[in-house]
Scaffold this motif. Structure first.
Motif, PDB file in Angstrom:
ATOM      1  N   LEU A   6      18.441  16.563  87.171  1.00  0.00           N
ATOM      2  CA  LEU A   6      17.357  16.231  88.141  1.00  0.00           C
ATOM      3  C   LEU A   6      16.298  17.168  88.219  1.00  0.00           C
ATOM      4  CD1 LEU A   6      18.960  14.287  91.144  1.00  0.00           C
ATOM      5  CD2 LEU A   6      17.686  13.307  89.223  1.00  0.00           C
ATOM      6  N   LEU A   7      16.832  18.492  88.260  1.00  0.00           N
ATOM      7  CA  LEU A   7      16.059  19.686  88.488  1.00  0.00           C
ATOM      8  C   LEU A   7      15.342  19.764  87.132  1.00  0.00           C
ATOM      9  CD1 LEU A   7      17.966  22.365  90.581  1.00  0.00           C
ATOM     10  CD2 LEU A   7      15.883  20.996  91.130  1.00  0.00           C
ATOM     11  N   THR A  10      12.681  17.151  86.546  1.00  0.00           N
ATOM     12  CA  THR A  10      11.561  17.308  87.744  1.00  0.00           C
ATOM     13  C   THR A  10      10.760  18.545  87.011  1.00  0.00           C
ATOM     14  OG1 THR A  10      12.885  16.594  89.415  1.00  0.00           O
ATOM     15  CG2 THR A  10      10.912  18.099  89.844  1.00  0.00           C
ATOM     16  N   THR A  13       8.654  17.299  83.847  1.00  0.00           N
ATOM     17  CA  THR A  13       7.729  16.265  84.150  1.00  0.00           C
ATOM     18  C   THR A  13       6.636  16.728  84.956  1.00  0.00           C
ATOM     19  OG1 THR A  13       9.479  14.285  84.366  1.00  0.00           O
ATOM     20  CG2 THR A  13       7.372  13.802  85.427  1.00  0.00           C
ATOM     21  N   ALA A  14       6.966  17.723  85.892  1.00  0.00           N
ATOM     22  CA  ALA A  14       5.866  18.484  86.605  1.00  0.00           C
ATOM     23  C   ALA A  14       4.784  19.127  85.695  1.00  0.00           C
ATOM     24  CB  ALA A  14       6.458  19.327  87.698  1.00  0.00           C
ATOM     25  N   PHE A 153      14.283   8.525  88.470  1.00  0.00           N
ATOM     26  CA  PHE A 153      13.553   9.191  87.538  1.00  0.00           C
ATOM     27  C   PHE A 153      11.959   8.557  87.815  1.00  0.00           C
ATOM     28  CE2 PHE A 153      17.149  10.183  84.218  1.00  0.00           C
ATOM     29  CZ  PHE A 153      17.297  11.465  85.155  1.00  0.00           C
ATOM     30  N   ILE A 156      10.628  10.127  90.970  1.00  0.00           N
ATOM     31  CA  ILE A 156      10.357  11.695  90.765  1.00  0.00           C
ATOM     32  C   ILE A 156       8.751  11.377  90.180  1.00  0.00           C
ATOM     33  CG2 ILE A 156      10.760  13.672  89.622  1.00  0.00           C
ATOM     34  CD1 ILE A 156      13.668  12.846  90.103  1.00  0.00           C
ATOM     35  N   THR A 157       8.944  10.657  89.203  1.00  0.00           N
ATOM     36  CA  THR A 157       7.252  10.986  88.568  1.00  0.00           C
ATOM     37  C   THR A 157       6.140  10.464  89.350  1.00  0.00           C
ATOM     38  OG1 THR A 157       8.624  10.224  86.440  1.00  0.00           O
ATOM     39  CG2 THR A 157       6.365   9.881  86.288  1.00  0.00           C
ATOM     40  N   LEU A 160       5.476  13.138  91.598  1.00  0.00           N
ATOM     41  CA  LEU A 160       4.823  14.289  91.105  1.00  0.00           C
ATOM     42  C   LEU A 160       3.274  13.896  90.336  1.00  0.00           C
ATOM     43  CD1 LEU A 160       7.603  15.705  88.717  1.00  0.00           C
ATOM     44  CD2 LEU A 160       6.507  16.740  90.917  1.00  0.00           C
TER      45      LEU A 160
END
Length: 206
Positions: A6-7, A10, A13-14, A153, A156-157, A160
């Motif tokens: 997950l990290l 993240t 994608t960031a 996911f 999270i996207t 971000l």
């Protein structure tokens, strides 16, 4: 899914979200209107487009699209044409404020129009489709429930996207607040030239 995966997703994608591109330039230009409602709609349009591409990738449709040279070429040409269109309108627009109008005058400053232009801008960017199609397989755990992984996911996207483009919208606010009208005109023209060059680059590699 492990916390490590997950990290890593993240962070990866960031980095992609915060990298300046046509969408970032568009949101920053909308930010120069100093209208938070318009900025929110611009961010919403881009986030919705990315969520759509994410869904295509998750369903395996991205691979089908990318397997067809004709479909992919059409996406690239549409994206190039729209970028050049936006750039030309910025270059020809009069006045220093109101980037979001893209030369359309005060009547163009509607939330619906800004949302639509942001949505079309990001949908016409085939790099987003390529990115998700290439990214997702690297982080999926086949033994775990796929639906929950895709949902996590995707969330999270979207978060971000909101953070990254909110940052660029804030930059636009700052530019409009502390810059003289002449500076805004110059920035608008630089942004317009950047859109045209980005579109020309898509044509060149098509």
């Amino acid at each position: 899914m492990s916390l490590e995966i997950l990290l890593l997703f993240t962070v990866t994608t960031a980095m992609a979200c915060f990298t300046p591109g046509p969408a970032a330039m568009f949101v920053a230009s909308v930010g120069t209107t100093r209208d938070t409602r318009l900025v929110a709609h611009a961010i919403g349009g881009i986030a919705l487009a990315n969520a759509f591409y994410f869904g295509l990738s998750a369903l395996g449709l991205a691979g089908l699209l990318l397997a067809s040279p004709q479909v992919y070429a059409a996406i690239r040409w549409a994206g190039a044409a729209y970028l050049i269109y936006l750039g030309v309108r910025l270059l020809l627009a009069h006045g220093g404020a109101g980037f979001a109008t893209l030369g359309g005058g005060a009547a163009a400053l509607s939330a619906r129009r800004v949302f639509g232009r942001a949505l079309v801008l990001e949908l016409s960017n085939p790099k987003a489709l390529l990115y998700f199609a290439a990214l997702l397989p690297q982080f999926i755990t086949p033994q775990a429930p796929l639906a929950m992984q895709f949902l996590g996911f995707c969330l999270i996207t979207v978060v971000l996207d909101v953070c990254a483009y909110g940052f660029y919208g804030a930059i636009g606010f700052g530019v409009a607040r502390f810059s003289a009208p002449g500076v805004l005109v110059s920035i608008r023209r630089v942004a317009g030239a950047a859109f045209v060059l980005a579109g020309a680059r898509l044509v060149a590699v098509s």
